[in-house]
Structures are given as C-alpha cells and as structure tokens.
Design an enzyme around this catalytic site. Structure first.
Site, PDB file in Angstrom:
ATOM      1  CB  SER A 135      -0.703  -0.047   1.348  1.00  0.00           C
ATOM      2  OG  SER A 135      -1.697   1.003   1.409  1.00  0.00           O
ATOM      3  CE  LYS A 161      -4.641   0.160   0.094  1.00  0.00           C
ATOM      4  NZ  LYS A 161      -5.398  -0.838   1.191  1.00  0.00           N
ATOM      5  CE  LYS A 163      -4.049   3.592   1.971  1.00  0.00           C
ATOM      6  NZ  LYS A 163      -5.351   3.470   2.528  1.00  0.00           N
ATOM      7  CG  ASP A 188      -7.682   2.160   0.534  1.00  0.00           C
ATOM      8  OD1 ASP A 188      -8.954   2.704   0.275  1.00  0.00           O
ATOM      9  OD2 ASP A 188      -7.129   1.805   1.315  1.00  0.00           O
ATOM     10  CD  GLU A 213      -8.890  -0.708   0.482  1.00  0.00           C
ATOM     11  OE1 GLU A 213      -7.837  -1.048  -0.014  1.00  0.00           O
ATOM     12  OE2 GLU A 213      -8.735  -1.106   1.922  1.00  0.00           O
ATOM     13  CG  ASP A 238     -10.757  -0.855   5.015  1.00  0.00           C
ATOM     14  OD1 ASP A 238     -11.084  -1.214   6.131  1.00  0.00           O
ATOM     15  OD2 ASP A 238      -9.310  -0.477   4.769  1.00  0.00           O
ATOM     16  CE  LYS A 262      -7.473  -2.207   6.716  1.00  0.00           C
ATOM     17  NZ  LYS A 262      -7.580  -1.032   6.955  1.00  0.00           N
ATOM     18  N   GLY A 290      -4.199  -4.183   6.063  1.00  0.00           N
ATOM     19  CA  GLY A 290      -3.101  -3.857   6.993  1.00  0.00           C
ATOM     20  C   GLY A 290      -3.381  -2.424   7.593  1.00  0.00           C
TER      21      GLY A 290
HETATM   22  O1  OSB Z   1      -7.043   1.745   4.247  1.00  0.00           O
HETATM   23  O2  OSB Z   1      -6.269   0.027   4.286  1.00  0.00           O
HETATM   24  C1  OSB Z   1      -6.359   1.164   4.829  1.00  0.00           C
HETATM   25  C2  OSB Z   1      -3.179   1.950   6.856  1.00  0.00           C
HETATM   26  C3  OSB Z   1      -3.891   2.660   8.082  1.00  0.00           C
HETATM   27  C4  OSB Z   1      -5.145   2.992   8.115  1.00  0.00           C
HETATM   28  C5  OSB Z   1      -6.077   2.497   6.879  1.00  0.00           C
HETATM   29  C6  OSB Z   1      -5.422   1.898   5.773  1.00  0.00           C
HETATM   30  C7  OSB Z   1      -3.941   1.471   5.656  1.00  0.00           C
HETATM   31  C8  OSB Z   1      -3.191   1.078   4.867  1.00  0.00           C
HETATM   32  C9  OSB Z   1      -1.792   0.455   5.142  1.00  0.00           C
HETATM   33  O3  OSB Z   1      -3.686   0.961   3.719  1.00  0.00           O
HETATM   34  C10 OSB Z   1      -1.805  -1.021   4.854  1.00  0.00           C
HETATM   35  C11 OSB Z   1      -0.394  -1.516   5.224  1.00  0.00           C
HETATM   36  O4  OSB Z   1      -0.260  -1.744   6.564  1.00  0.00           O
HETATM   37  O5  OSB Z   1       0.519  -1.574   4.506  1.00  0.00           O
HETATM   38 MG    MG Z   2      -8.491   0.559   3.288  1.00  0.00          MG
END
Ligand code: OSB
Ligand code: MG
Length: 372
Positions: A135, A161, A163, A188, A213, A238, A262, A290
C-alpha cells in the site's frame, strides 16, 4: 483456558517513511500492545486503533479506556474454554472492535502457545506462505510515486495499491499505467468521495484496476451499491464493513464485489473467520488488510491470511517498510517471488524484542483478579 493477568503497553515508534492517506499524513505510530498470561504461557496482541479517530471512531485512548474499564474485568481470571468464546463474552460492550480484537487475538496466541502449535494451524489455515502486496501512500509528486512503485515492484510485491483522493487519482493511475504497463494495480480512497463524483470515478474504469477500495463514506452501503452499478471496476469495502453482519448486508445490497478483512476492524480472529467463511459461501473473494502494524500485529495477520478464501494478495508487507528496527527480530521479510513465509513456531512464531518494546513504551497498566 484462563487469562491470569493482562498487561497493556502504549508504545510509540517512528515510521521509516511518512504515510499519507486521504485523511492525513503520519510520521510515527502510537499503539497498544496487549500481553496475557495464563497456564505458564504468554500471548501477545497488537491494537490497530490509531492516535486519531480518522480511519475509525476508535483511538488508542478509547481502546485503553475500554480495555482497562470494561474488557479486563470480564476476561481476567475468568474461565473461558476456548479463545473463540472471547468475542461472545464481550457482547455486552457495544462496538469498540479494535479494543476487543487486541485482547481476543492475544488470547488466541496464548492458546496456540499453550498447545505448542502455530497460530495458523489453530485458526484453520493451511498455507505455508502468503501472497504479499503493498500500500503506497500519497506522495509529494508523481515522480516520487513512480520511484516508490519501481522500488516495490523490484522487491517482488504481487500487487500495488496506491492511496487516492480528489486531485490525486486519475493522473496518478494514468502515470503508473504509462510507465509500468499492466501490473496488478488497485486504489484505496479511504472514503474521500461522494456519489456525486460517480462520473469522475468512472474515469478509472479504463485502467483495468483490480478494484477500488472504499470510495465513499466510511458508514455507507447504499451509495456504494449505486456506485457499483455505474462502475466496471469492482468495489472493495474496508471501513464500511464494521461487523460480519455489515459484510452480509453489503454483499446482499451489491455494495461491493470484494471485501478487505482486518481482524481489528471486526473484533478479532473469530469474527474474521466467520466473515471469511460467509464471503466464501457467497463467492466473494477477500484479502487481508493492514494497519501499519509492528511485527507483532503483522505476524497475526500472516497467520489469518493462510485461510483459503484469502485469494488476493494482502496489505502484509515486509517490516522494513514500516519500522527499523521492528519490535521483532528477525523482521518479517518478503521473498523475491512476493511471498511472505508463515512463521512455524508456537503461536505468533516470531521473537519479540522485549527490550525494544520496553524502550518504546510511554505508559503501562496491569490487571489481575482481585485477591480474596
Ligand atoms: O485503508 O487500508 C487502509 C493504513 C492505515 C489505515 C488504513 C489503511 C492503511 C493502509 C496500510 O492501507 C496498509 C499497510 O499496513 O501497509
Ligand atoms: Mg483501506
């Protein structure tokens, strides 16, 4: 099984690289480590609640409060036959799934260590390695983003992925497709858009993304169902999937075609297995999300992701992307083929560096049954 004592440590660690989502940028992580003692063994859990209530309503401080005042009194010194009973034993406490999960997952680790078996086995998982994705947060420039993508592809990760948020979406994805071709790619949004943005989001359809996402509100199902009708790209939820029940409702409503699991978000391993099984029965693939976990929470995620319907690469990457040093030694590594090996020792199966936990600890608390 009886938890004879429960301890909390609030730890603060700098991140190797800042992490930016549509809701903000962070440079460090403050989180709770739960330790449970029972029958001569010790179990650990990591609470994924963040410092600020931006991803979810819970924070490290609400979790600390709820565990201390409400969860510990219901769990410490009480006979529970099996860790799968922990979530049900906490039924009287509404919500606060991240607080519940941290304790429930520590109880599972304790149980597995008492039996001398890896957590994956007691959870019902079968894989010996899992497929790993990354991510990548919002960067300061498209060049910075390109450099990150290049670095992670070279490390072997099986999907990228990124953001997104308004102003950092179509161009960022377009740049990646131009420079890196048809790599497995997804985005995401962390709830940054509304249904009024449907035409804009539909511009992503031509990039053949694996999924988008959580494009819409963190609490929403019905607008996602309306959006999914207008997009070719599958929606993955999510934030909106707060419980197993919400997963069921989302699938029935057509609000998503994929679900991110999660365990912290839905209350622990037991509920995650229920959601995993429900999705399998409905033909909905899942993947493991994660929350920038330390090696302790990361190891827990690896074990859960060995269940069969985790059929897409998860956000479970190498320790070195997050913390250096990590709270475990050796750290979690990713192999050149983009997989992470499942630890095969008892419980979490990783060696926690208690000296590092100690050094990072800013507050502690301990709970034992009242002596009569
Ligand atoms: O939306 O998946 C998410 C990290 C913190 C809060 C929300 C998210 C995330 C990540 C990080 O996308 C994923 C990772 O741990 O690498
Ligand atoms: Mg997410």
């Amino acid at each position: 099984m009886k938890i004879e004592r429960l301890e909390l440590a609030l730890v603060k660690l700098p991140l190797v690289h800042f992490f930016e989502t549509s809701f903000g940028r962070i440079y460090d992580k403050t989180f709770i480590i739960v330790r449970v003692d029972g029958g001569g063994a010790i179990g650990f859990g990591e609470c994924v609640a963040e410092q600020d209530p931006y991803y979810s309503a819970e924070t490290t401080e609400t979790a600390w409060h709820v565990i201390s005042e409400f969860i510990a009194p219901r769990i410490v010194g009480v006979d529970v036959i099996h860790p799968r009973e922990v979530f049900a034993a906490l039924k009287g406490i509404r919500g606060n799934n991240m607080a519940k999960a941290a304790v429930e997952m520590a109880a599972w680790d304790l149980y597995a260590r008492q039996r001398g078996e890896p957590l994956a086995r007691v959870l019902g998982g079968t894989r010996t390695k899992i497929a790993s994705g990354v991510s990548i947060g919002i960067q300061d420039s498209l060049d910075d983003l390109a450099a990150k993508v290049e670095q992670e592809l070279a490390a072997g990760y099986r999907r990228i992925k990124i953001k997104i948020k308004p102003g950092w979406d179509v161009d960022a994805v377009g740049m990646i497709r131009n420079r890196f071709g048809s790599i497995p790619l997804m985005v995401d949004a962390n709830a940054a858009y509304s249904l009024a943005d449907a035409d804009h989001l539909a511009k992503l359809d031509r990039f053949d993304l694996m999924m988008i996402e959580q494009p819409l509100d963190y609490d929403d199902l019905s607008d996602h169902a309306a959006l999914q009708k207008r997009l070719k790209t599958p929606i993955c939820l999510d934030e909106s999937i707060k419980t197993v029940r919400y997963g069921e409702l989302a699938i029935a409503a057509g609000a998503c075609r994929i679900i991110n699991i999660k365990p912290g978000r839905i209350g622990g391993f037991t509920e995650s297995i229920r959601l995993h099984d429900l999705c399998a029965a409905r033909g909905v693939p899942v993947w493991h999300g994660g929350m920038l976990e330390s090696g302790i929470g990361r190891a827990a995620n690896i074990h859960l992701a060995t269940l069969p319907n985790f059929s897409l690469p998860g956000d479970i990457a190498a320790s070195r992307r997050y913390f250096n040093p990590d709270l475990i030694d050796p750290p979690i590594e990713v192999a050149p083929d983009g997989t992470v090996a499942v630890p095969d020792g008892p419980g979490l199966g990783v060696a926690i560096r208690h000296d590092r936990v100690e050094r990072a600890t800013v507050r502690r608390a301990s709970f034992a049954p009242a002596v009569v």
